[in-house]
Write a protein that holds these residues in place. Sequence first.
Motif: not given
Length: 282
Positions: A243-262
């Motif tokens: 059972s988990f929560g959901m976060m969006r967008g990425g963070y300061y060290a996500s590099k290209e993995d971050a984004g609107v669909y992350a």
Amino acid sequence: RFPLCTDTVSLRYTIHMRILKLGAAIVGALLLTTFAIDASDTLRGRSGTLVANLMGREATACPLGMVSLTTARTFSCVDAFEASAEQNCPFPSTDDELSTIANITDTNCNAESKPNAEPWRFISREQAVLMCARAGKRLPSAAEWYEAAIGTPDNATCVIDAGSPAQTGTHSDCRSVAGIFDAVGNVWEWTNDDVFNGVYANRTLPTEGYVAQVGNDGVASVTAATPTPQFGNDYFWHTATGSFGMMRGGYYASKEDAGVYAVHSKTLPTAIGGAIGFRCVQ
């Protein structure tokens, strides 16, 4: 002759009054219908009412620090900036879990949306829910977050390759069509959604991987082993059990993995960390 004349005047007067009453009834019915539709729109969370739209103006404006989404159906305003602690809070800069607890314990301390502030970090989802509520707002759903974040440019100078988050709104081009800053990178942003054993919004989520296709809420429906440029090379973090929560967008060290669909859907809603923050809607 005189009685006939009097009767004619009386008849004309009667007809005239009936026409006026009929006209008033029609106008009243139209007004009632208009206000009924108007109230319905308000209950649906539309940013403007029918009467205001007909008059060419909005009946209400978003509070300071928020921007309006006229196309959204379930909310009207969203924080332009990631939430931060007010300057009168015990800890305007939340550097650990204890500073968040101290801020929450102080009922005069609120979360706010403003530029050039330290984003509120080290906060769990339910704590973020509380701080949004204290400000008269609420935490967005994953779909609402996506509505607000759409259009943040892939080539924007967002904070995705750094050792720590930047102050809110530092990069003016890291901005969505709606006008919110730092949806991509800086800190992960909590949403008010749960994932139970791989199921979210009555659908089974795909395995972890690069986003290859999304639902209308911007959450991955298909993933791939290699990056997909169409979805900004964004990554989808997921596990099928728990059972988990959901976060969006990425963070300061996500590099290209971050984004609107992350999307990160393998973190406990009680998780607290330096890479996790939030923003509110109303």
